[in-house]
Design an enzyme around this catalytic site. Sequence first.
Site, mmCIF file in Angstrom:
data_model
loop_
_atom_site.group_PDB
_atom_site.id
_atom_site.type_symbol
_atom_site.label_atom_id
_atom_site.label_comp_id
_atom_site.label_asym_id
_atom_site.label_seq_id
_atom_site.Cartn_x
_atom_site.Cartn_y
_atom_site.Cartn_z
ATOM 1 N N HIS A 1 -27.391 14.922 -4.171
ATOM 2 C CA HIS A 1 -27.162 15.032 -5.620
ATOM 3 C C HIS A 1 -27.982 13.992 -6.383
ATOM 4 O O HIS A 1 -27.919 13.941 -7.612
ATOM 5 C CB HIS A 1 -25.679 14.834 -5.962
ATOM 6 C CG HIS A 1 -24.840 16.060 -5.777
ATOM 7 N ND1 HIS A 1 -24.464 16.535 -4.550
ATOM 8 C CD2 HIS A 1 -24.313 16.932 -6.676
ATOM 9 C CE1 HIS A 1 -23.729 17.623 -4.697
ATOM 10 N NE2 HIS A 1 -23.631 17.896 -5.973
ATOM 11 N N GLY A 2 -28.717 13.139 -5.648
ATOM 12 C CA GLY A 2 -29.520 12.125 -6.323
ATOM 13 C C GLY A 2 -28.664 11.239 -7.210
ATOM 14 O O GLY A 2 -27.506 10.940 -6.874
ATOM 15 N N GLN B 1 -25.936 12.168 -1.291
ATOM 16 C CA GLN B 1 -27.359 11.812 -1.278
ATOM 17 C C GLN B 1 -28.194 12.914 -1.934
ATOM 18 O O GLN B 1 -29.088 12.641 -2.727
ATOM 19 C CB GLN B 1 -27.800 11.595 0.183
ATOM 20 C CG GLN B 1 -29.262 11.269 0.367
ATOM 21 C CD GLN B 1 -29.595 9.849 -0.095
ATOM 22 O OE1 GLN B 1 -28.713 9.018 -0.299
ATOM 23 N NE2 GLN B 1 -30.880 9.581 -0.285
ATOM 24 N N PHE C 1 0.824 -1.228 0.000
ATOM 25 C CA PHE C 1 0.000 0.000 0.000
ATOM 26 C C PHE C 1 0.847 1.263 0.000
ATOM 27 O O PHE C 1 0.468 2.255 0.628
ATOM 28 C CB PHE C 1 -0.906 0.085 1.242
ATOM 29 C CG PHE C 1 -1.772 -1.100 1.538
ATOM 30 C CD1 PHE C 1 -2.652 -1.591 0.592
ATOM 31 C CD2 PHE C 1 -1.738 -1.695 2.797
ATOM 32 C CE1 PHE C 1 -3.477 -2.675 0.890
ATOM 33 C CE2 PHE C 1 -2.566 -2.766 3.104
ATOM 34 C CZ PHE C 1 -3.429 -3.260 2.147
ATOM 35 N N GLY D 1 -3.286 5.612 7.421
ATOM 36 C CA GLY D 1 -2.610 6.510 8.368
ATOM 37 C C GLY D 1 -3.139 6.374 9.791
ATOM 38 O O GLY D 1 -2.986 7.287 10.608
ATOM 39 N N GLU E 1 1.677 13.753 10.055
ATOM 40 C CA GLU E 1 0.891 13.041 9.041
ATOM 41 C C GLU E 1 -0.595 13.121 9.340
ATOM 42 O O GLU E 1 -1.415 13.362 8.456
ATOM 43 C CB GLU E 1 1.377 11.580 9.030
ATOM 44 C CG GLU E 1 0.490 10.644 8.257
ATOM 45 C CD GLU E 1 1.118 9.257 8.071
ATOM 46 O OE1 GLU E 1 2.347 9.124 8.199
ATOM 47 O OE2 GLU E 1 0.370 8.317 7.810
ATOM 48 N N ARG E 2 -0.948 12.938 10.601
ATOM 49 C CA ARG E 2 -2.376 12.858 10.943
ATOM 50 C C ARG E 2 -3.030 14.229 10.920
ATOM 51 O O ARG E 2 -4.230 14.337 10.622
ATOM 52 C CB ARG E 2 -2.552 12.125 12.271
ATOM 53 C CG ARG E 2 -2.297 10.648 12.064
ATOM 54 C CD ARG E 2 -2.230 9.801 13.307
ATOM 55 N NE ARG E 2 -1.948 8.419 12.894
ATOM 56 C CZ ARG E 2 -1.434 7.493 13.669
ATOM 57 N NH1 ARG E 2 -1.130 7.763 14.930
ATOM 58 N NH2 ARG E 2 -1.221 6.279 13.209
HETATM 59 C C1 FAD Z 1 -4.627 3.942 -0.412
HETATM 60 C C2 FAD Z 1 -3.694 3.628 0.701
HETATM 61 C C3 FAD Z 1 -2.482 4.294 0.792
HETATM 62 C C4 FAD Z 1 -1.577 3.967 1.816
HETATM 63 N N1 FAD Z 1 -0.334 4.563 1.846
HETATM 64 C C5 FAD Z 1 0.607 4.090 2.713
HETATM 65 C C6 FAD Z 1 1.959 4.549 2.640
HETATM 66 O O1 FAD Z 1 2.300 5.427 1.834
HETATM 67 N N2 FAD Z 1 2.869 3.997 3.483
HETATM 68 C C7 FAD Z 1 2.539 3.051 4.385
HETATM 69 O O2 FAD Z 1 3.422 2.594 5.112
HETATM 70 N N3 FAD Z 1 1.266 2.609 4.487
HETATM 71 C C8 FAD Z 1 0.296 3.096 3.662
HETATM 72 N N4 FAD Z 1 -1.004 2.628 3.743
HETATM 73 C C9 FAD Z 1 -1.331 1.617 4.731
HETATM 74 C C10 FAD Z 1 -2.300 2.087 5.784
HETATM 75 O O3 FAD Z 1 -1.709 2.992 6.677
HETATM 76 C C11 FAD Z 1 -2.854 0.827 6.450
HETATM 77 O O4 FAD Z 1 -3.715 0.225 5.516
HETATM 78 C C12 FAD Z 1 -3.598 1.119 7.734
HETATM 79 O O5 FAD Z 1 -2.699 1.538 8.725
HETATM 80 C C13 FAD Z 1 -4.354 -0.119 8.239
HETATM 81 O O6 FAD Z 1 -3.506 -1.228 8.256
HETATM 82 P P1 FAD Z 1 -3.982 -2.624 7.579
HETATM 83 O O7 FAD Z 1 -4.496 -2.328 6.233
HETATM 84 O O8 FAD Z 1 -2.889 -3.593 7.707
HETATM 85 O O9 FAD Z 1 -5.220 -3.070 8.458
HETATM 86 P P2 FAD Z 1 -5.139 -3.978 9.772
HETATM 87 O O10 FAD Z 1 -4.075 -3.508 10.687
HETATM 88 O O11 FAD Z 1 -5.121 -5.398 9.363
HETATM 89 O O12 FAD Z 1 -6.557 -3.658 10.419
HETATM 90 C C14 FAD Z 1 -7.776 -3.978 9.729
HETATM 91 C C15 FAD Z 1 -8.917 -3.291 10.443
HETATM 92 O O13 FAD Z 1 -9.048 -3.862 11.751
HETATM 93 C C16 FAD Z 1 -9.421 -2.869 12.676
HETATM 94 N N5 FAD Z 1 -8.398 -2.842 13.747
HETATM 95 C C17 FAD Z 1 -7.053 -2.944 13.641
HETATM 96 N N6 FAD Z 1 -6.459 -2.859 14.833
HETATM 97 C C18 FAD Z 1 -7.456 -2.722 15.741
HETATM 98 C C19 FAD Z 1 -7.497 -2.563 17.155
HETATM 99 N N7 FAD Z 1 -6.362 -2.516 17.887
HETATM 100 N N8 FAD Z 1 -8.708 -2.465 17.757
HETATM 101 C C20 FAD Z 1 -9.854 -2.488 17.019
HETATM 102 N N9 FAD Z 1 -9.874 -2.615 15.687
HETATM 103 C C21 FAD Z 1 -8.695 -2.721 15.061
HETATM 104 C C22 FAD Z 1 -9.521 -1.559 11.912
HETATM 105 O O14 FAD Z 1 -10.873 -1.339 11.567
HETATM 106 C C23 FAD Z 1 -8.698 -1.795 10.677
HETATM 107 O O15 FAD Z 1 -9.126 -1.012 9.558
HETATM 108 C C24 FAD Z 1 -1.939 2.983 2.770
HETATM 109 C C25 FAD Z 1 -3.191 2.359 2.685
HETATM 110 C C26 FAD Z 1 -4.045 2.658 1.667
HETATM 111 C C27 FAD Z 1 -5.359 1.934 1.591
#
Ligand code: FAD
Length: 380
Positions: free
Chosen positions: A341-342, A339, A161, A366, A245-246
């Site tokens: 904008h239909g 919504q 990602f 992030g 970042e955030r």
């Molecule tokens: C379009 C895109 C661009 C990105 N760009 C970058 C980048 O430039 N560099 C980079 O390093 N990363 C990047 N990312 C990665 C992004 O930061 C991660 O996808 C994100 O941090 C979630 O990690 P994961 O996908 O592994 O989900 P997971 O860690 O597997 O988690 C899946 C879901 O489980 C839930 N969850 C996870 N932990 C907990 C908890 N402790 N308690 C309760 N619920 C929980 C959440 O709902 C989460 O969405 C990108 C992702 C996308 C989709």
Amino acid sequence: MQNSTSIYDNPDHELLRDQVAKFIAREVEPHADAWEEKGMVPRDVLKRMGQAGLLGLMYEGEYGGGDADALTNLVFAEALSQSTYAGFIITVLVHTDMAGPHLHHSGNAQQKAKYLKKVTAGESICAVGISEPGAGSDVAGIRTTARHDGDEWVINGTKMFITNGVHADLYFVAAKTGTARHEVTMFIVEKGTPGFSVGRALKKTGWLSSDTAELIFDNVRIPEANVLGEVGKGFYSVMKNFQTERIALAAMAVGHCQRALELTLDYVRQREAFGGKLWDKQTIRHRLAMADAKTRAARAFTYHCAWRVTQGHDIVQDVSMLKALTGELVNEVVQTCQQFHGGMGYIRETAIERLWRDARVLAIGGGATEVMLEEVAKRY
Ligand SMILES: Cc1cc2nc3c(=O)[nH]c(=O)nc-3n(C[C@H](O)[C@H](O)[C@H](O)COP(=O)(O)OP(=O)(O)OC[C@H]3O[C@@H](n4cnc5c(N)ncnc54)[C@H](O)[C@@H]3O)c2cc1C
């Protein structure tokens, strides 16, 4: 609809907003449909941003930066987020606020002299590689390793990602350098280093003009000079950089809410149904007014967080709240706007449809909402 007057504003902020708005109107909005098709933002556009001084606002003047504080940087991110093309916005914000800060915060004088000027000029585009197929939220769970071998490090693993992954020149990569859970080190990896390759460009729901890739490290040899920050302390620098970042991601969410509301006010004021304008329906007026109220509140909190950064406070709890709040809010607001904008809200050629698709990831990338709320709760 930036509602720009606040106690945090100064005349320089207005100039910056104006400069960015003009750049977007001239260089982005007329061309970005083609970028969405191609899955990338052309390099010459990024270079023009660099020439305009927009790619290194927070960096030191000696590296071509603007020596700006967190508030000015937020003004930039919010102004940029008035574009309706989030793929463009994230391409820039990853470079300026998510990847670049690793070099800015942790780089030594030699590393900054070698790389930072080019980053500020838009000649080197950067990416940050932390997430992996098996670990995203859980940064300490990464499996990419770096092993010391003579005066080099050897990196093996896969990143997932990664924004700007295909087209970047410079990658800041996290790897495990020991067996302890948090023993992570950051490395500078240049495009073209033997063993380093882009696995595949990932097809996404939204952010279509942003390239997102899988990265593969197969015995990639990195000189000692490219260790970024202290060996074994990379986990903490990743956490520190999440603050910048955030706030940028929150600015993006607030910007989308503002643009979606603007587009929707225009639409419902001219769209006729049942013998009048949609705007005549009280339920529509009230829902948009509430969406705007929430957006203004979120915006005020975003500025408050950036202001606290300028005062040198540790605001992990606030920023985690902010990320959770704005990531969810943008989905609520943009969906409400869509919504009203239909059917047109579901048609690819409309900006509101794009904003709706693009908003989704702001509650995931992030720092997913649930992970952010855990960060909040454990600090009570
Ligand atoms: C379009 C895109 C661009 C990105 N760009 C970058 C980048 O430039 N560099 C980079 O390093 N990363 C990047 N990312 C990665 C992004 O930061 C991660 O996808 C994100 O941090 C979630 O990690 P994961 O996908 O592994 O989900 P997971 O860690 O597997 O988690 C899946 C879901 O489980 C839930 N969850 C996870 N932990 C907990 C908890 N402790 N308690 C309760 N619920 C929980 C959440 O709902 C989460 O969405 C990108 C992702 C996308 C989709």
